[in-house]
Design a protein around this motif. Structure first.
Motif, PDB file in Angstrom:
ATOM      1  N   LEU A  15     -12.438 -74.681  15.582  1.00  0.00           N
ATOM      2  CA  LEU A  15     -11.833 -75.117  14.322  1.00  0.00           C
ATOM      3  C   LEU A  15     -10.918 -74.041  13.745  1.00  0.00           C
ATOM      4  O   LEU A  15      -9.876 -74.354  13.163  1.00  0.00           O
ATOM      5  N   VAL A  16     -11.298 -72.776  13.907  1.00  0.00           N
ATOM      6  CA  VAL A  16     -10.428 -71.689  13.453  1.00  0.00           C
ATOM      7  C   VAL A  16      -9.107 -71.727  14.202  1.00  0.00           C
ATOM      8  O   VAL A  16      -8.032 -71.537  13.620  1.00  0.00           O
ATOM      9  N   GLY A  17      -9.179 -71.988  15.516  1.00  0.00           N
ATOM     10  CA  GLY A  17      -7.959 -72.109  16.299  1.00  0.00           C
ATOM     11  C   GLY A  17      -7.079 -73.247  15.827  1.00  0.00           C
ATOM     12  O   GLY A  17      -5.851 -73.104  15.741  1.00  0.00           O
ATOM     13  N   PHE A  18      -7.699 -74.374  15.501  1.00  0.00           N
ATOM     14  CA  PHE A  18      -6.934 -75.504  14.952  1.00  0.00           C
ATOM     15  C   PHE A  18      -6.249 -75.101  13.647  1.00  0.00           C
ATOM     16  O   PHE A  18      -5.074 -75.401  13.427  1.00  0.00           O
ATOM     17  N   ASP A  19      -7.000 -74.438  12.778  1.00  0.00           N
ATOM     18  CA  ASP A  19      -6.457 -74.044  11.482  1.00  0.00           C
ATOM     19  C   ASP A  19      -5.290 -73.068  11.631  1.00  0.00           C
ATOM     20  O   ASP A  19      -4.313 -73.137  10.877  1.00  0.00           O
ATOM     21  N   LEU A  20      -5.380 -72.172  12.603  1.00  0.00           N
ATOM     22  CA  LEU A  20      -4.316 -71.174  12.798  1.00  0.00           C
ATOM     23  C   LEU A  20      -2.988 -71.808  13.193  1.00  0.00           C
ATOM     24  O   LEU A  20      -1.933 -71.196  13.006  1.00  0.00           O
ATOM     25  N   LEU A  21      -3.037 -73.019  13.731  1.00  0.00           N
ATOM     26  CA  LEU A  21      -1.789 -73.707  14.062  1.00  0.00           C
ATOM     27  C   LEU A  21      -0.918 -73.922  12.825  1.00  0.00           C
ATOM     28  O   LEU A  21       0.297 -74.059  12.933  1.00  0.00           O
TER      29      LEU A  21
END
Length: 208
Positions: A54-60
């Motif tokens: 989810l952190v990776g998704f948010d960083l987008l």
């Protein structure tokens, strides 16, 4: 008037949706209960392995990461094509999105799910509505899709244009870094900007 409504119905619907959502957050208390329920459900159903995803998704949707990429691509294309068109598109889209989101955030002054007030216009220093990450996930990647229109095949361009916004929505809401309605507001606002840029002829099939 009928012709205007027919031609601009999508933009009008998105703007109306954003206004109605904002008003409902002020005057319709059950919507705040939905926000709390979604936050609590996400907190209770987020296994450790899912957190970095989810952190990776948010960083987008992190402007400090995606905006430099957009500007580099636009700059390279501007040099190769000997025109300021690509760079102008990137700069204008970024400026409008940043100013619009920042003004709305400071005006509505709403806190985050785990610190600050859920109420709108609370004077809370944590300004979370609408979600800038979600709006970024639509605007910046739509610009990238246009800039790369001569490189990527149609399906890849469509995925680049629409997938990041959805992933950012899932990421920031699933982490409870934003209320659900923050993300909905950011999505409506970002999509509205994409349609308006297209309306201005910036998103033609041939690119800028």
């Amino acid at each position: 008037m009928v012709r205007v409504l027919r031609d601009w119905w999508a933009e009008a619907a998105l703007l109306t949706g954003f206004v109605v959502l904002t008003a409902a957050l002020v005057w319709w208390a059950p919507l705040l209960a939905v926000d709390r329920a979604v936050r609590d459900w996400c907190d209770a159903h987020r296994p450790p392995w899912l957190h970095p995803v989810l952190v990776g998704f948010d960083l987008l949707g992190q402007r400090a990461l995606v905006l430099p990429l957009v500007l580099v691509v636009a700059g390279v294309l501007a040099v190769r094509r000997r025109t300021v068109g690509p760079l102008a598109l990137a700069v204008v889209a970024a400026a409008v999105n940043s100013v619009l989101v920042e003004v709305l955030k400071r005006w509505t002054s709403r806190g985050a799910p785990h610190h600050g007030s859920i109420e709108m216009f609370s004077g809370d220093p944590a300004v979370e509505y609408p979600s800038g990450h979600v709006s970024n996930g639509l605007v910046y990647y739509a610009v990238l899709a246009v800039l790369l229109s001569g490189v990527l095949p149609p399906l890849a361009r469509q995925l680049l244009r629409w997938a990041p916004g959805v992933l950012v929505f899932v990421g920031t809401t699933g982490l409870a870094w934003h209320w659900l309605t923050d993300s909905v507001g950011g999505y409506l606002l970002g999509l509205l900007q994409v349609l308006l840029l297209r309306r201005l002829g910036k998103f033609s099939s041939r690119g800028p």
